[in-house]
Design an enzyme around this catalytic site. Structure first.
Site, PDB file in Angstrom:
ATOM      1  N   ASP A   1       0.671  -1.120  -0.064  1.00  0.00           N
ATOM      2  CA  ASP A   1       0.228  -0.052   0.125  1.00  0.00           C
ATOM      3  C   ASP A   1       0.883   1.325  -0.083  1.00  0.00           C
ATOM      4  OD1 ASP A   1       0.959  -0.295   2.596  1.00  0.00           O
ATOM      5  OD2 ASP A   1      -1.080  -0.057   3.473  1.00  0.00           O
ATOM      6  N   SER A   2       2.101   1.002   0.014  1.00  0.00           N
ATOM      7  CA  SER A   2       3.059   2.204  -0.235  1.00  0.00           C
ATOM      8  C   SER A   2       3.086   2.905  -1.608  1.00  0.00           C
ATOM      9  CB  SER A   2       4.528   1.594   0.001  1.00  0.00           C
ATOM     10  OG  SER A   2       4.807   0.354  -0.825  1.00  0.00           O
TER      11      SER A   2
ATOM     12  N   ASP B   1      -1.121  -6.056  -0.356  1.00  0.00           N
ATOM     13  CA  ASP B   1      -1.449  -5.551   0.879  1.00  0.00           C
ATOM     14  C   ASP B   1      -2.948  -5.479   1.077  1.00  0.00           C
ATOM     15  OD1 ASP B   1       0.679  -5.022   2.638  1.00  0.00           O
ATOM     16  OD2 ASP B   1       1.225  -3.342   1.966  1.00  0.00           O
TER      17      ASP B   1
ATOM     18  N   LYS C   1      -1.597  -9.610   2.880  1.00  0.00           N
ATOM     19  CA  LYS C   1      -0.496  -9.053   3.784  1.00  0.00           C
ATOM     20  C   LYS C   1      -1.732  -8.173   4.782  1.00  0.00           C
ATOM     21  CE  LYS C   1       2.866  -5.989   3.913  1.00  0.00           C
ATOM     22  NZ  LYS C   1       2.470  -4.882   4.983  1.00  0.00           N
TER      23      LYS C   1
ATOM     24  N   GLU D   1      -1.686  -5.732   8.454  1.00  0.00           N
ATOM     25  CA  GLU D   1      -0.787  -5.193   9.516  1.00  0.00           C
ATOM     26  C   GLU D   1      -1.616  -5.584  11.203  1.00  0.00           C
ATOM     27  OE1 GLU D   1       0.957  -1.234   7.560  1.00  0.00           O
ATOM     28  OE2 GLU D   1      -0.243  -1.112   9.303  1.00  0.00           O
TER      29      GLU D   1
ATOM     30  N   GLU E   1       9.091  -4.587  10.928  1.00  0.00           N
ATOM     31  CA  GLU E   1       9.455  -3.269  10.681  1.00  0.00           C
ATOM     32  C   GLU E   1       9.785  -2.304  11.456  1.00  0.00           C
ATOM     33  OE1 GLU E   1       7.803   0.545   7.654  1.00  0.00           O
ATOM     34  OE2 GLU E   1       6.942  -1.290   7.988  1.00  0.00           O
TER      35      GLU E   1
END
Length: 273
Positions: free
Chosen positions: A49-50, A88, A118, A120, A187
């Site tokens: 999502d970056s 993501d 993925k 978070e 991270e």
């Protein structure tokens, strides 16, 4: 009739089997053309999502939508052949309930044909991870600094630099591993803590600003090529306008596999008392 051997992509079980083995090489990609280059050297391609930051100029990843992730996931799948592609799950697409997460993940898998998703979060997302994996959806976890939580964190700062704060992060890692994730990104976590987590859990850890002892490493492609105006401490630039993009990717992959990256300058020390 000629018989051609099909190119077999890496799968989530392939990556899980790399625990304590050859380091896992992972980079982001959002386009078919860069995916084709990354695919030659990496085990995993992350459609992160970056993309909100590097493609759309957003300050955070929070505004990224499920549709944006699916669109770029399709492009990366078209451009790659061998690497496991992980997409993501963006903010707001999985937190409300495990059922919401399932429906979002199913859309991603069906509409992109990627191999895993993925998400978070640590212990708070363990029930969701278990719900997804029990229903055939491979999940990569993400703990430590979680960029989607920037509005509650307040800033992008390293985690676990005071040993008194280690317990919740260790609990997050163990919860995600026990829930059935096939790997977990760590991270911006203090190097000794990332090393300890890697030794303690049974699934591969993929570091980004964590430790060379992790089972693998990931960077944002645009960061390591020197295309981003600002980069975190944990980035080593391989572009510098000299080598070609492919040479930069090849150099990164070689450094991860030989554990030359990350170096001491790319990880976070404990705070001095």
């Amino acid at each position: 009739m000629s018989v051609q051997s099909a190119i077999k992509r890496k799968t989530a079980p392939d990556i899980l089997a790399r625990k304590n083995g050859e380091p896992i090489v992972m980079l982001t990609s959002y386009h078919a053309h860069t995916a084709a280059l990354v695919d030659r050297y990496c085990d995993v391609i992350l459609v992160g999502d970056s993309l909100g930051n590097v493609m759309h100029g957003l300050e955070t990843t929070v505004p990224v939508t499920l549709e944006m992730m699916i669109l770029q996931g399709r492009a990366v799948m078209r451009g790659s052949q061998r690497a496991l592609v992980v997409v993501d799950m963006p903010f707001g697409s999985y937190e409300a309930s495990k059922e919401q997460a399932f429906h979002s993940a199913v859309r991603i898998l069906k509409e992109t044909e990627c191999g895993a998703v993925k998400l978070e979060g640590g212990a708070r997302m363990a029930e969701t991870v278990a719900f997804l994996t029990e229903r055939g959806i491979p999940v990569m976890g993400h703990i430590g600094l979680t960029p989607q939580s920037i509005n509650t964190l307040g800033s992008f700062r390293a985690q676990g630099r005071d040993e008194r704060n280690w317990a919740p992060i260790e609990s997050d890692a163990k919860a995600i591993a026990e829930a059935g994730a096939f790997s977990v990104v760590i991270e911006a976590v203090a190097e000794p803590l990332a090393r300890k987590i890697t030794q303690e859990i049974a699934i591969p850890t993929i570091g980004i600003g964590a430790s060379a002892a992790c089972d693998g490493q990931v960077l944002v492609l645009e960061d390591m090529l020197g295309l981003s105006p600002r980069t975190p401490k944990f980035v080593r630039r391989y572009g510098n306008l000299g080598p070609s993009i492919e040479a930069a990717i090849e150099g990164y992959a070689a450094d991860v596999r030989s554990r030359k990256f990350p170096g001491p300058e790319h990880v976070y020390e404990m705070k001095k008392s």
